[in-house]
Design an enzyme around this catalytic site. Structure first.
Site, mmCIF file in Angstrom:
data_model
loop_
_atom_site.group_PDB
_atom_site.id
_atom_site.type_symbol
_atom_site.label_atom_id
_atom_site.label_comp_id
_atom_site.label_asym_id
_atom_site.label_seq_id
_atom_site.Cartn_x
_atom_site.Cartn_y
_atom_site.Cartn_z
ATOM 1 N N HIS A 167 0.844 -1.197 0.000
ATOM 2 C CA HIS A 167 0.000 0.000 0.000
ATOM 3 C C HIS A 167 0.879 1.245 0.000
ATOM 4 O O HIS A 167 1.670 1.448 0.914
ATOM 5 C CB HIS A 167 -0.930 -0.017 1.224
ATOM 6 C CG HIS A 167 -2.008 -1.050 1.114
ATOM 7 N ND1 HIS A 167 -2.552 -1.681 2.209
ATOM 8 C CD2 HIS A 167 -2.640 -1.549 0.026
ATOM 9 C CE1 HIS A 167 -3.479 -2.540 1.788
ATOM 10 N NE2 HIS A 167 -3.558 -2.476 0.480
ATOM 11 N N ALA A 168 0.699 2.071 -1.027
ATOM 12 C CA ALA A 168 1.632 3.155 -1.321
ATOM 13 C C ALA A 168 1.801 4.166 -0.174
ATOM 14 O O ALA A 168 2.905 4.580 0.141
ATOM 15 C CB ALA A 168 1.152 3.876 -2.583
ATOM 16 N N GLU A 170 1.574 3.962 2.974
ATOM 17 C CA GLU A 170 1.997 3.480 4.297
ATOM 18 C C GLU A 170 3.516 3.568 4.386
ATOM 19 O O GLU A 170 4.234 2.579 4.353
ATOM 20 C CB GLU A 170 1.448 2.063 4.495
ATOM 21 C CG GLU A 170 -0.083 2.064 4.473
ATOM 22 C CD GLU A 170 -0.717 0.675 4.375
ATOM 23 O OE1 GLU A 170 -0.008 -0.330 4.531
ATOM 24 O OE2 GLU A 170 -1.947 0.620 4.143
ATOM 25 N N ARG A 227 -3.273 4.532 -2.382
ATOM 26 C CA ARG A 227 -3.100 3.219 -1.753
ATOM 27 C C ARG A 227 -2.681 2.139 -2.761
ATOM 28 O O ARG A 227 -1.891 1.259 -2.460
ATOM 29 C CB ARG A 227 -4.446 2.830 -1.113
ATOM 30 C CG ARG A 227 -4.595 1.379 -0.693
ATOM 31 C CD ARG A 227 -6.007 1.198 -0.142
ATOM 32 N NE ARG A 227 -6.378 -0.192 0.062
ATOM 33 C CZ ARG A 227 -6.424 -0.801 1.246
ATOM 34 N NH1 ARG A 227 -6.057 -0.163 2.342
ATOM 35 N NH2 ARG A 227 -6.832 -2.049 1.342
ATOM 36 N N ARG A 244 -5.421 -7.161 -2.535
ATOM 37 C CA ARG A 244 -6.675 -7.862 -2.819
ATOM 38 C C ARG A 244 -6.540 -8.716 -4.082
ATOM 39 O O ARG A 244 -7.508 -9.290 -4.531
ATOM 40 C CB ARG A 244 -7.831 -6.869 -3.023
ATOM 41 C CG ARG A 244 -8.161 -6.008 -1.816
ATOM 42 C CD ARG A 244 -8.738 -6.825 -0.670
ATOM 43 N NE ARG A 244 -9.106 -5.964 0.447
ATOM 44 C CZ ARG A 244 -8.262 -5.569 1.398
ATOM 45 N NH1 ARG A 244 -6.995 -5.984 1.377
ATOM 46 N NH2 ARG A 244 -8.665 -4.772 2.371
ATOM 47 N N GLU A 369 0.721 -4.412 11.325
ATOM 48 C CA GLU A 369 0.329 -3.011 11.189
ATOM 49 C C GLU A 369 1.187 -2.214 12.161
ATOM 50 O O GLU A 369 1.113 -2.418 13.372
ATOM 51 C CB GLU A 369 -1.158 -2.829 11.516
ATOM 52 C CG GLU A 369 -2.114 -3.502 10.535
ATOM 53 C CD GLU A 369 -2.236 -2.770 9.203
ATOM 54 O OE1 GLU A 369 -1.740 -1.626 9.103
ATOM 55 O OE2 GLU A 369 -2.816 -3.348 8.269
HETATM 56 ZN ZN ZN Z 1 -1.863 -1.594 4.188
#
Ligand code: ZN
Length: 732
Positions: A167-168, A170, A227, A244, A369
């Site tokens: 995810h870009a 993050e 993202r 996904r 996370e």
């Molecule tokens: Zn993520």
């Protein structure tokens, strides 16, 4: 508090995502996945990595804000000028760069800068570090990786994969794997643990899986909150959510979308994206991949598989043992909590995610996370890059340690902290081989002693029919803390100890300082609908109804003995009399609980304690929905507040509650305050505090085998013999 609506929020697709005019960051109270789906179809974008219930920051235009107002969804506008917010963050970054307190890690680094770093690591240690290209993106960028292992033939070594930045936006999830690469390379020359791991393990690190998206979050005219990758969808919207696009329950409908404009767009087909293809092809060349972490931000979670269902993953005990070991390692660095649990427990389900795919391939795989827990979300201040990297590196090392041990011990009910004196405490234990090294179950042994000196007695633990073990732990007759540990050998003859190294587990002897069994009304201070008496089995419009009697006897203390708590309740207290604990240490509160309460986004139940007129400290509060359907014993350490205090009070709180959904609330019985003094004397038989001829005579008088547990058996191996005699004499 389910919100069922079939309204479609008016469409407001962001044609030009780098312009935030008219868009605000709004905290929206999300109650179910359908709501999020509806909001996304209206063009809203969630500023979190995974979806979950509760307060969720979202990018919304004015039309969408009007709509959620109409729908009665709770919200709170937190930022109307997003350009200004980004400017403020840029300023923080500039200051951090000027200070350079964290060296290279003072500020976030671009794709190009990370590539240079990886190359420098290889140049500095070419015998152990090798960079490589994983593949190319839609826009032709290279995805860079680095392999780190001891010199020599790596074939047959275990392989462990760490990657970041599917995810870009993050950003910290790029810094963390890069830091891990740098410290593993350095550790090869100065950290004996790392040296051991690299002899047996090849570590593969890919800090940026999504370089196109990542660069777009930095680019002028780009989008800080991008993202996805940058696939051209031949329409108004770009990008596929790489997390996904994996071939495990792809497009399964849980947090997925087939709309190209959605932030959770699954892509035209499974593995449609060059980035996921490249990572898949890399992993297909790793025959010994044993574990994997996919780093994301934010929320401070260690997410176990599966993300896509509530079914237990393969080797569930091992999966959980490794996540707790990583969580403990993280907490040990800066005290930060990263909650470990399954995706399904902590979040809404999500299909087609990377770690589910590697789990399905046989690896122990997690999503971590990173910081922060909530606000400021993706804008983690640059000063927190280094601490986040440090604690995550501890998790990386914990994983390498774990996969290099043959087996794992786990305790489904935990291990006891307190026990009655002279008792035998039973609790379940699992021992599982992590890979293919079978256990010799004839060697499973409990090592135990009373006090902190002398020989450990050994007791064999036999295996139950279901492959678990039941530990039977004897406790001291004379208020001495017990120390114990376990050992078992593999069939190859390697002995493994739990806990590792020289550590031992401890159990204290509990004595009851005060108890109330609720047969009589204790006449404590009761506000609102708190009351004493027999519960009537009422309520339960959500969750379970109240019980129909106490845990023992008929009566309890409860909130509304005849039904549910009310909506819009303020904090409502049940407060005990003052209790004198001035001669007590290691105090613990124990009681029987039958509680039903909605999750703490909405409704609250808690327990607190105070000394004198001091402030109340929370001992426990509900961290999720609680739906007890039987009485259970709970126990909390209150020593930091209550020890040696002449006036201690305990308080149970019902509330606050929100405006919908009611549960049956608190029922409480058999309250006890326990303490342990640890005042016993090692080797003392009759607990008179001295060791003398009486104790000797007791040992001699009881000579021989001892069924279960005897006071004379001070080295508790099940026989009263010369060992016990020598132990008594030795402590004379
Ligand atoms: Zn993520």
């Amino acid at each position: 508090m389910l919100f069922i609506q079939t309204i479609i929020v008016t469409t407001a697709v962001f044609l030009n995502p780098n312009v935030y005019d008219g868009i605000s960051i709004v905290n929206v109270q999300i109650e179910n996945p359908t709501q999020l789906l509806l909001l996304r179809e209206g063009g809203a974008r969630s500023l979190t990595c995974f979806d979950q219930a509760g307060e969720t920051p979202m990018l919304l235009d004015e039309a969408s804000i009007k709509q959620i107002k109409k729908l009665g969804i709770k919200f709170n506008i937190i930022e109307t000028n997003i350009d200004e917010r980004i400017r403020r963050f840029d300023q923080l970054r500039e200051e951090a760069r000027n200070n350079r307190l964290g060296g290279w890690y003072s500020d976030y680094k671009t794709w190009g800068e990370v590539n240079i770093k990886l190359q420098a690591l290889e140049d500095g240690a070419p015998d152990i570090a090798t960079t490589f290209i994983v593949g190319q993106t839609h826009e032709g960028r290279d995805i860079h990786g680095i392999r780190i292992s001891a010199p020599g033939n790596t074939e047959g070594r275990k392989q462990v994969l760490f990657n970041g930045c599917q995810h870009a936006r993050e950003w910290v999830a790029v810094m963390v794997p890069t830091y891990a690469a740098e410290h593993l390379v350095e550790g090869w020359s100065n950290d004996p643990e790392v040296q051991t791991y690299l002899e047996t393990t090849e570590v593969i690190i890919v800090p940026i899986v999504n370089p196109d998206g990542y660069e777009f979050t930095y680019a002028p005219g780009g989008d800080r909150y991008w993202r996805k990758n940058r696939r051209n969808n031949s329409g108004s919207c770009e990008g596929v959510d790489l997390n996904r696009n994996w071939d495990y329950d792809w497009n399964g409908g849980d947090s997925t979308s087939t709309s190209t404009c959605s932030d959770i767009y699954v892509g035209p087909n499974v593995f449609s994206e060059p980035e996921t293809q490249a990572m898949r092809d890399l992993i297909n060349t790793l025959p010994n991949l044993v574990s994997h972490v996919d780093f994301h931000s934010y929320s401070q979670l260690i997410l176990e598989p599966w993300a896509s269902s509530n079914n237990p993953p393969p080797r569930v005990n091992i999966v959980k043992a490794l996540s707790s070991s990583m969580s403990e390692a993280i907490a040990g660095v800066h005290g930060e909590t990263y909650v470990a649990g399954t995706g399904g427990d902590l979040l809404y389900l999500a299909d087609g995610v990377f770690p589910d795919w590697t789990t399905n391939g046989g690896s122990l795989s997690y999503t971590i996370e990173l910081r922060p827990t909530g606000s400021p979300g993706f804008e983690l201040p640059p000063g927190e890059i280094i601490p986040t990297c440090e604690e995550s590196y501890a998790a990386v090392k914990a994983m390498l340690q774990f996969v290099n041990q043959p087996l794992t011990f786990s305790f489904p009910n935990g291990v006891p902290q307190f026990a009655d004196q002279g008792s035998v405490v039973e609790f379940p234990m699992h021992i599982e081989s992590i890979f293919d090294e079978p256990i010799d179950t004839n060697t499973t042994t409990l090592h135990v002693r009373f006090g902190n000196n002398g020989t450990f007695a050994t007791r064999h633990i036999s295996q139950n029919l279901d492959d678990s073990f039941t530990v039977e732990l004897p406790t001291s007759f004379c208020d001495l803390e017990g120390e114990y540990w376990f050992s078992v050998a593999t069939q190859d003859g390697l002995t493994v100890r739990y806990p590792a190294g020289e550590e031992v587990l401890r159990v204290s002897i509990a004595t009851t300082a005060r108890q109330w069994n609720m047969d009589q009304n204790p006449n404590w201070t009761m506000e609102g609908q708190w009351g004493w008496g027999a519960p009537t089995g009422g309520g339960g419009s959500y969750g379970n109804p109240d019980p129909t009697s106490g845990a023992t006897g008929n009566n309890v203390l409860g909130y509304n003995l005849n039904g549910d708590y009310q909506n819009n309740l303020s904090e409502t207290y049940l407060t005990t009399e003052t209790v004198d604990l001035s001669d007590r240490t290691n105090t613990q509160l124990q009681f029987k609980r039958y509680l039903n309460v909605e999750q703490p986004v909405y409704d609250h139940a808690s327990v607190s304690v105070r000394a004198g007129n001091g402030s109340w400290s929370t001992v426990w509060s509900n961290q999720s929905t609680i739906e007890d359907d039987q009485w259970q014993t709970v126990a909390y350490d209150i020593s930091s507040v209550a020890d040696a205090q002449p006036e201690v009070q305990i308080r149970w709180t019902m509330g606050t509650t929100d405006s919908a959904w009611t549960y049956s609330g608190w029922n409480i019985d058999d309250i006890e305050i326990l303490s342990s003094g640890g005042a016993g004397v090692v080797g003392d038989i009759n607990c008179d505090g001295v060791i003398n001829v009486t104790d000797i005579l007791l040992v001699v008088g009881g000579w021989g085998p001892c069924n279960n547990h005897c006071a004379q058996d001070v080295i508790p191996d099940g026989t009263i013999n010369v060992l016990d005699l020598l132990h008594v004499i030795g402590n004379w």
